[in-house]
Design an enzyme around this catalytic site. Structure first.
Site, PDB file in Angstrom:
ATOM      1  N   ILE A   1       0.868  -1.172   0.000  1.00 32.52           N
ATOM      2  CA  ILE A   1       0.000   0.000   0.000  1.00 32.52           C
ATOM      3  C   ILE A   1       0.908   1.226   0.000  1.00 32.52           C
ATOM      4  CG2 ILE A   1      -1.891   1.219   1.130  1.00 32.52           C
ATOM      5  CD1 ILE A   1      -2.441  -1.405   2.699  1.00 32.52           C
TER       6      ILE A   1
ATOM      7  N   HIS B   1      -7.467   7.176   1.591  1.00 33.82           N
ATOM      8  CA  HIS B   1      -7.560   5.764   1.213  1.00 33.82           C
ATOM      9  C   HIS B   1      -6.441   4.933   1.839  1.00 33.82           C
ATOM     10  CE1 HIS B   1      -6.976   2.347  -1.641  1.00 33.82           C
ATOM     11  NE2 HIS B   1      -8.288   2.293  -1.526  1.00 33.82           N
TER      12      HIS B   1
ATOM     13  N   ARG C   1      12.668  -2.842   0.124  1.00 31.61           N
ATOM     14  CA  ARG C   1      12.276  -3.881   1.082  1.00 31.61           C
ATOM     15  C   ARG C   1      11.779  -5.166   0.424  1.00 31.61           C
ATOM     16  NH1 ARG C   1      11.862   1.052   2.889  1.00 31.61           N
ATOM     17  NH2 ARG C   1      12.095   1.521   5.115  1.00 31.61           N
TER      18      ARG C   1
END
Length: 160
Positions: free
Chosen positions: A83, A90, A129
């Site tokens: 995300i 949102h 990551r």
């Protein structure tokens, strides 16, 4: 970097023989998601677990599918998603709902959910990551290691 102080992952030290682990992975931000999934699969394969991979549309769908997998007999779930913050609320809604839902799935079933949901300010943080060749961290591998380790600990505690 957020991974400072994280333990080293040695997937060859994990013996998950006999465990069934379901990976539930979102499809958004494909390059990052693919890296997370590859890292998780590498750890799960090395640990010798039986693995099922389920792809879901996005991170909001992770909790319901994770819960279904745990209810259907998975010993653990590895939840992977991405995300990235935008200009609207949102990000907060989806991040909070997915995190809370995954926590509930784990607590209500008594089974672990390896948390590989990246909540990011920008795409570069995800690339750093994702366990890609130039990445500094491998959060997919870390989530898989956490899920298998916790499943084994719970089996030992419960005497199974």
């Amino acid at each position: 970097m957020s991974g400072h102080g994280a333990p080293e992952i040695d997937p060859t030290a994990l013996d998950g023989t006999g465990l069934a682990v379901t990976v539930v992975a979102g499809r958004w931000h494909d390059e990052i998601s693919a890296g997370l999934l590859a890292g998780a699969q590498r750890v799960l394969d090395a640990a010798g677990v039986t693995t099922t991979v389920i792809r879901v549309p996005g991170s909001f769908e992770l909790p319901v599918v994770a819960r279904a997998a745990l209810d259907a007999g998975a010993d653990a779930v590895v939840a992977l998603g991405v995300i990235i913050r935008g200009g609207t609320p949102h990000f907060e809604y989806v991040s909070d709902a997915a995190t809370s839902g995954l926590t509930q799935a784990s607590l209500l079933t008594g089974k672990p959910v390896g948390f590989g949901l990246l909540t990011l300010d920008d795409e570069q943080q995800g690339l750093d990551r994702a366990g890609l060749p130039d990445s500094k961290e491998d959060k997919g591998a870390e989530a898989a290691e956490a899920a298998v380790t916790t499943a084994l600990l719970l089996k030992a505690i419960r005497g199974a």
